[in-house]
Design an enzyme around this catalytic site. Structure first.
Site, short mmCIF file in Angstrom:
data_model
loop_
_atom_site.label_atom_id
_atom_site.label_comp_id
_atom_site.label_asym_id
_atom_site.label_seq_id
_atom_site.Cartn_x
_atom_site.Cartn_y
_atom_site.Cartn_z
N GLU A 1 0.81 -1.22 0.00
CA GLU A 1 0.00 0.00 0.00
C GLU A 1 0.85 1.27 0.00
O GLU A 1 0.71 2.14 0.86
CB GLU A 1 -0.96 -0.02 1.19
CG GLU A 1 -1.94 -1.18 1.15
CD GLU A 1 -2.87 -1.24 2.36
OE1 GLU A 1 -2.80 -0.34 3.22
OE2 GLU A 1 -3.68 -2.18 2.43
N GLU B 1 -5.88 -10.85 -1.42
CA GLU B 1 -6.71 -10.67 -0.22
C GLU B 1 -8.20 -10.66 -0.58
O GLU B 1 -8.95 -9.79 -0.15
CB GLU B 1 -6.33 -9.36 0.50
CG GLU B 1 -4.86 -9.28 0.86
CD GLU B 1 -4.48 -7.99 1.57
OE1 GLU B 1 -5.37 -7.33 2.16
OE2 GLU B 1 -3.29 -7.62 1.53
#
Length: 441
Positions: free
Chosen positions: A237, A345
């Site tokens: 991220e 994910e």
């Protein structure tokens, strides 16, 4: 004297007879009156509660048949009280297909787990359905490296051992992140926050110190697990289109620029060798703005010789968004650079992003069917593009344990293929055997 006594006896007898006759009459009239009253009360109650014509007629018939002693009163038929619904006990369904076996010709199927899930029913569910694991939290920086001179291997080692015992592959998540990382990384030698430093010389010294700490962090962890873990989320991220230059304004970036990304990848390759695969992982990669900024960063890194093997697409999606075509489009974009793609994910919220409603204890069946159809479409696209997708990993295994139950608000969520009892949902059958799902409708 005797005659008078006899007359008195006769008079007393006559009065007694009259009293007995009167008493019988009164009792009979009273009983009839009570019966009529009971009948009228029953009729009124039945009428107020919506009693049927047949029920009212049955009650009326009783009043015509006479007193209770001769014919029992016919009560209206009572509606049976439904048995309370009891949720099935959690169990692992032995008679359904194994998820990872169904996709054996396409890609491994994985799940994110916590150490407590390596025993009991949840462990049995994992053994049956997945052949890849990733740590949900225990390999993140703050968990595995809480302070500069302290590494905590216990929980991570437990997952590694469980995976090895059950012939499962492992992913590492994550070496570098702006969240769940110890503050000690970003403090100077005097214990002050590096981001507050304004002196250029000290800023440069802080940058050097932070990159040295990062290099040691990466090398130590990769060296320990390089023989057990092939797939690694090196940085997580780092893109934020709304921050300056589109890079997330984390302490990592504020102090080092993009040098921390380069340092982490190079250290991982040198410590782990060519056999491990190194990924840059992010969410929302289906969005054009984020995808293109990530694409630009990766291209710059590759031009510098930074060893990036692929892109991890978190794929936290919802029933209504994003379209499957956008997800695949982003994967194809990075494949143009010769990079691998991983779904890292995966889960599917029941709610749109801006929806703060809650289904509570009863999720409508039509919602679960929409979710199933969405999963079916998604996996059909994954299979069609198996040449650019090497792994598909769910962020969890069953609905009894999901981060979405508390994000963005506390509510009922059901984003995975198995419900809270660990039983297959419509979404499971949608990707395993859609024909069977149709037969269940």
């Amino acid at each position: 004297m005797n005659i008078k006594i006899k007359k008195n006896h006769v008079l007393i007898l006559a009065v007694s007879v009259l009293i007995v006759v009167a008493t019988i009459f009164i009792i009979t009239v009273s009983k009839d009156s009570k019966q009529e009253s009971k009948t009228n009360d029953a009729i009124n109650i039945a009428a107020e509660s919506g009693g049927s014509a047949q029920e009212l007629e049955a009650i009326d018939d009783v009043s015509e048949e006479g007193p209770e002693e001769s014919t029992p009163a016919v009560e209206p038929e009572a509606t049976p009280t439904p048995e309370p619904t009891v949720a099935p006990e959690p169990s692992v369904e032995a008679d359904i297909p194994s998820l990872h076996e169904v996709f054996a010709d396409y890609f491994p199927i994985g799940a994110a787990i916590e150490p407590f899930q390596t025993s009991g029913l949840k462990a049995e569910l994992l053994k049956k359905h997945v052949n890849m694991l990733v740590a949900e939290n225990v390999m993140k920086p703050d968990a595995i490296h809480p302070s500069e001179d302290n590494y905590n291997w216990t929980a991570a080692d437990q997952l590694v051992a469980f995976a090895k015992e059950n012939n499962m592959q492992l992913r590492f998540h994550t070496l570098v992140w702006h969240s769940q990382v110890g503050d000690w990384f970003f403090k100077d030698l005097d214990g002050k926050p590096m981001v507050d430093e304004t002196d250029p010389k000290k800023q440069e010294a802080n940058k050097k110190l932070l990159l040295e700490r990062l290099d040691s962090h990466v090398r130590t962890i990769v060296s320990r697990y390089k023989d057990d873990i092939v797939s690694w989320d090196v940085v997580n991220e780092v893109i934020e289109p709304n921050d300056p230059d589109g890079m997330r304004a984390s302490p990592w970036y504020i102090i080092t620029g993009t040098d921390y990304i380069e340092t982490a990848f190079r250290a991982a390759r040198e410590a782990g060798g060519e056999q491990i695969k190194l990924y840059i992982n992010d969410y929302g990669t289906d969005g054009a703005a984020k995808r293109e900024r990530l694409y630009k960063l990766v291209q710059e890194m590759l031009d510098k010789g930074v060893p990036i093997d692929g892109v991890g697409h978190q794929t936290h999606i919802s029933i209504p968004w994003p379209p499957t075509a956008m997800i695949i489009e982003s994967m194809k974009r990075f494949a143009e650079l010769g990079l691998d793609n991983i779904v890292t994910e995966l889960d599917m919220s029941l709610y749109a992003w801006d929806d703060r409603s809650d289904y509570g204890d009863s999720i409508p069946e039509e919602v679960l069917m929409k979710q199933a159809d969405r999963y079916r479409e998604l996996f059909e696209a994954f299979k069609e593009n198996k040449d650019i997708i090497s792994e598909v990993v769910f962020w969890g295994i069953a609905d009894d344990h999901t981060w979405l139950s508390g994000f963005p608000i506390n509510r009922t969520e059901a984003p995975l293929l198995f419900d809270k009892q660990l039983h297959a949902k419509p979404a499971f059958w949608a990707i395993v055997d859609p024909d069977k799902l149709e037969s269940k409708e």
